[in-house]
Write an enzyme that holds these catalytic residues in place. Structure first.
Site, PDB file in Angstrom:
ATOM      1  N   TYR A 205       0.872  -1.107  -0.156  1.00 40.09           N
ATOM      2  CA  TYR A 205      -0.270   0.009   0.273  1.00 40.09           C
ATOM      3  C   TYR A 205       1.437   1.065   0.005  1.00 40.09           C
ATOM      4  O   TYR A 205       1.721   1.251   0.744  1.00 40.09           O
ATOM      5  CB  TYR A 205      -0.980   0.206   0.957  1.00 40.09           C
ATOM      6  CG  TYR A 205      -2.228  -0.648   1.330  1.00 40.09           C
ATOM      7  CD1 TYR A 205      -2.083  -1.621  -0.238  1.00 40.09           C
ATOM      8  CD2 TYR A 205      -2.868  -0.819   2.243  1.00 40.09           C
ATOM      9  CE1 TYR A 205      -3.113  -2.413  -0.331  1.00 40.09           C
ATOM     10  CE2 TYR A 205      -4.056  -2.178   1.766  1.00 40.09           C
ATOM     11  CZ  TYR A 205      -4.149  -2.600   0.703  1.00 40.09           C
ATOM     12  OH  TYR A 205      -5.160  -3.582   0.823  1.00 40.09           O
TER      13      TYR A 205
ATOM     14  N   LEU B 185     -18.093   0.417   0.485  1.00 35.66           N
ATOM     15  CA  LEU B 185     -17.920   1.486   0.567  1.00 35.66           C
ATOM     16  C   LEU B 185     -18.593   1.689  -1.370  1.00 35.66           C
ATOM     17  O   LEU B 185     -18.865   1.971  -1.845  1.00 35.66           O
ATOM     18  CB  LEU B 185     -18.366   2.939   0.936  1.00 35.66           C
ATOM     19  CG  LEU B 185     -18.082   2.241   2.412  1.00 35.66           C
ATOM     20  CD1 LEU B 185     -17.826   3.588   2.842  1.00 35.66           C
ATOM     21  CD2 LEU B 185     -19.375   2.754   2.731  1.00 35.66           C
ATOM     22  N   GLY B 186     -18.279   0.336  -2.296  1.00 33.62           N
ATOM     23  CA  GLY B 186     -17.785   0.239  -3.648  1.00 33.62           C
ATOM     24  C   GLY B 186     -16.989   1.541  -3.837  1.00 33.62           C
ATOM     25  O   GLY B 186     -16.767   2.469  -4.757  1.00 33.62           O
TER      26      GLY B 186
ATOM     27  N   GLY C 183     -16.393   4.304  -2.295  1.00 33.05           N
ATOM     28  CA  GLY C 183     -16.794   5.931  -1.873  1.00 33.05           C
ATOM     29  C   GLY C 183     -18.272   6.283  -3.132  1.00 33.05           C
ATOM     30  O   GLY C 183     -18.905   6.475  -2.610  1.00 33.05           O
TER      31      GLY C 183
ATOM     32  N   SER D 251     -21.453   6.170  -0.512  1.00 31.99           N
ATOM     33  CA  SER D 251     -21.731   6.766  -0.046  1.00 31.99           C
ATOM     34  C   SER D 251     -22.485   8.140  -0.313  1.00 31.99           C
ATOM     35  O   SER D 251     -23.331   9.128   0.229  1.00 31.99           O
ATOM     36  CB  SER D 251     -20.483   7.773   0.703  1.00 31.99           C
ATOM     37  OG  SER D 251     -19.545   8.787  -1.106  1.00 31.99           O
TER      38      SER D 251
HETATM   39  N1  NAP Z   1      -7.643  -7.230  -0.018  1.00 39.01           N
HETATM   40  C1  NAP Z   1      -7.667  -6.735  -0.871  1.00 39.01           C
HETATM   41  O1  NAP Z   1      -7.629  -7.549  -1.984  1.00 39.01           O
HETATM   42  C2  NAP Z   1      -7.924  -4.779  -0.766  1.00 39.01           C
HETATM   43  C3  NAP Z   1      -8.301  -4.589  -2.270  1.00 39.01           C
HETATM   44  C4  NAP Z   1      -8.935  -3.324  -1.701  1.00 39.01           C
HETATM   45  C5  NAP Z   1      -8.677  -3.109  -0.943  1.00 39.01           C
HETATM   46  N2  NAP Z   1      -8.735  -3.444   0.557  1.00 39.01           N
HETATM   47  C6  NAP Z   1      -8.799  -2.924   1.714  1.00 39.01           C
HETATM   48  O2  NAP Z   1     -10.005  -2.761   2.110  1.00 39.01           O
HETATM   49  C7  NAP Z   1      -9.729  -1.142   2.339  1.00 39.01           C
HETATM   50  C8  NAP Z   1     -10.956  -0.470   2.444  1.00 39.01           C
HETATM   51  O3  NAP Z   1     -11.730  -0.066   0.650  1.00 39.01           O
HETATM   52  P1  NAP Z   1     -11.651   0.771   0.291  1.00 39.01           P
HETATM   53  O4  NAP Z   1     -11.298   2.337   0.385  1.00 39.01           O
HETATM   54  O5  NAP Z   1     -11.301   0.465  -1.972  1.00 39.01           O
HETATM   55  O6  NAP Z   1     -12.843   0.922   0.147  1.00 39.01           O
HETATM   56  P2  NAP Z   1     -14.489   1.393   0.676  1.00 39.01           P
HETATM   57  O7  NAP Z   1     -13.837   1.872   2.025  1.00 39.01           O
HETATM   58  O8  NAP Z   1     -15.233   1.050   0.312  1.00 39.01           O
HETATM   59  O9  NAP Z   1     -14.218   3.343  -0.135  1.00 39.01           O
HETATM   60  C9  NAP Z   1     -13.322   4.024   0.823  1.00 39.01           C
HETATM   61  C10 NAP Z   1     -13.530   5.682   0.324  1.00 39.01           C
HETATM   62  O10 NAP Z   1     -14.533   5.418   0.095  1.00 39.01           O
HETATM   63  C11 NAP Z   1     -14.266   6.974   0.213  1.00 39.01           C
HETATM   64  N3  NAP Z   1     -15.631   7.509   1.207  1.00 39.01           N
HETATM   65  C12 NAP Z   1     -14.921   6.768   2.311  1.00 39.01           C
HETATM   66  N4  NAP Z   1     -16.043   7.314   3.467  1.00 39.01           N
HETATM   67  C13 NAP Z   1     -16.918   8.076   3.206  1.00 39.01           C
HETATM   68  C14 NAP Z   1     -17.496   9.553   3.122  1.00 39.01           C
HETATM   69  N5  NAP Z   1     -18.370   8.972   4.508  1.00 39.01           N
HETATM   70  N6  NAP Z   1     -18.249  10.398   2.381  1.00 39.01           N
HETATM   71  C15 NAP Z   1     -18.145   9.833   1.139  1.00 39.01           C
HETATM   72  N7  NAP Z   1     -16.933   9.172   0.773  1.00 39.01           N
HETATM   73  C16 NAP Z   1     -16.808   8.724   1.589  1.00 39.01           C
HETATM   74  C17 NAP Z   1     -13.465   7.525   0.187  1.00 39.01           C
HETATM   75  O11 NAP Z   1     -12.780   8.071  -0.784  1.00 39.01           O
HETATM   76  P3  NAP Z   1     -11.828   9.349  -1.330  1.00 39.01           P
HETATM   77  O12 NAP Z   1     -10.746   9.037  -0.747  1.00 39.01           O
HETATM   78  O13 NAP Z   1     -12.332   9.060  -2.801  1.00 39.01           O
HETATM   79  O14 NAP Z   1     -12.718  10.438  -0.902  1.00 39.01           O
HETATM   80  C18 NAP Z   1     -12.887   6.461   1.028  1.00 39.01           C
HETATM   81  O15 NAP Z   1     -11.266   6.608   0.352  1.00 39.01           O
HETATM   82  C19 NAP Z   1      -8.447  -0.551   1.933  1.00 39.01           C
HETATM   83  O16 NAP Z   1      -7.750   0.382   2.605  1.00 39.01           O
HETATM   84  C20 NAP Z   1      -7.833  -1.663   1.960  1.00 39.01           C
HETATM   85  O17 NAP Z   1      -7.155  -1.678   3.538  1.00 39.01           O
HETATM   86  C21 NAP Z   1      -7.990  -4.438   0.380  1.00 39.01           C
END
Ligand code: NAP
Length: 339
Positions: free
Chosen positions: A57, A212-213, A215, A218
């Protein structure tokens, strides 16, 4: 904050896990060090203890930021999960893949970046389709016996391979995978075909990424706000938009944020689930933490299920359609209550 047991273990983790893929500003997005520290402060202040990172990361910056944070905080309070497998060295052919050599090398590098003597949970990050699964489990078990890792877990791997691994581990007396990381949300439910039933069978906790897909759920893209999801992404196709509109509608009825509805939905699906929620701003995390107090009614759950339901394919769809007939009077099987 409530705590849940992680899989078939006695380890207590917060009901939300903090995803730290966005800690660091590499690749033109993410939180700088100060913001990342503030996000972790807010998470810990609310009782959160479960952190998710990976060797790759932000090219290692995510682990480094966490390591620096832990220097001034109680390392033992946190349940620290990291991952190995993906390439973090361009010249060494064994600096990638699920093989034992890479596992040992990667863990040593992660321990240095995290400035700690042990990792609580080590995930295999993505299946390489090359390494025998017994090599993976034996390697993880050795790390556990050495005290460098406490629990084994796996991410982004076919269900049959995880099942084979856990069965072998049980027979061999090795540590089994306690958690399964998969992409899972209202706009990505295909893990319901094989992966989630498999996890239930083995008593693994599902830790969905992108709950959250990214974001989208949201509702911010419907409001015209910007983020890291590109307009051409499948996460913003007609189907996803329809689902998000339903999430926004239900959130309006409940007087809560759409992200609360989307996060809570993942924990109401009849299996052990701890969503990994990402945030690049303190306000986003604070907003998402409020999700734990939100309750979804059976009517809301049904509405969300209807708009986001997927075709289970074979044999899932065959069982879903034929299951009633099979268990009915004159069907193929006697009526027996399911375990
Ligand atoms: N194992 C794997 O292959 C894998 C792959 C991906 C992720 N992960 C893990 O899963 C975690 C979560 O994944 P993700 O970050 O893709 O998913 P997520 O939780 O679906 O999306 C997070 C993003 O959504 C937006 N967001 C979050 N809360 C919000 C709110 N209240 N209002 C508006 N926008 C909001 C932000 O985007 P913006 O930055 O655009 O504002 C944030 O970066 C990662 O941090 C990582 O630890 C694992």
């Amino acid at each position: 904050m409530n705590y849940k047991l992680l899989g078939r273990s006695g380890l207590k983790v917060s009901e939300l896990c903090l995803g730290t893929m966005g800690f660091g500003t590499e690749a033109g997005w993410g939180a700088d060090k100060e913001t990342s520290f503030a996000i972790m402060d807010a998470f810990a202040d609310s009782g959160g203890n479960f952190l998710d990172t990976a060797n790759v990361y932000k090219l290692g910056t995510s682990e480094k930021i966490i390591g620096e944070y832990l220097q001034n905080h109680d390392r033992d309070y946190f349940v620290l999960a990291t991952k190995y497998s993906l390439k973090d060295n361009q010249t060494n052919p064994n600096a990638s893949g699920n093989n034992r050599k890479n596992m040992m090398r990667s863990v040593e590098e992660s321990l240095k970046r995290l400035k700690t003597d042990f990792i609580d949970i080590l995930y295999l990050h993505i299946w390489d389709d090359l390494t025998p699964i017994d090599e993976v489990l034996r390697g993880m078990d050795d790390l556990i016996r050495q005290g460098k890792v406490n629990y084994a877990a796996i991410s982004d791997t076919p269900a049959w391979m995880v099942a084979k691994g856990n069965t072998l581990a049980e027979l061999m007396g090795w540590s089994q995978f306690v958690a399964l990381q998969v992409e899972y949300s209202l706009i990505q439910r295909t893990s319901e075909r094989e992966l989630i039933p498999m996890a239930r069978h083995f008593g693994m906790t599902v830790t969905p990424w992108a709950p959250l897909g990214g974001g989208v759920l949201s509702g911010k893209y419907l409001r015209g706000e910007k983020g890291r999801i590109k307009p051409e992404s499948r996460r913003l196709d007609d189907h996803s938009v329809r689902i998000t509109q339903t999430v926004v509608e239900i959130a309006g009825e409940l007087g809560v944020a759409p992200s609360h509805v989307a996060l809570q939905w993942t924990t109401h699906q009849g299996f052990s689930c701890i969503p990994i929620v990402g945030a690049t701003k303190v306000d986003q995390l604070k907003e998402n933490l409020k999700a734990i107090d939100v309750k979804l009614s059976p009517e809301h759950l049904q509405k969300l299920d209807e708009v986001s339901k997927i075709d289970l394919g074979f044999p899932g769809e065959f069982f879903r359609e034929e299951g009633v007939k099979m268990n009915s009077f004159g069907g193929f099987y006697d009526r027996v209550e399911k375990r």
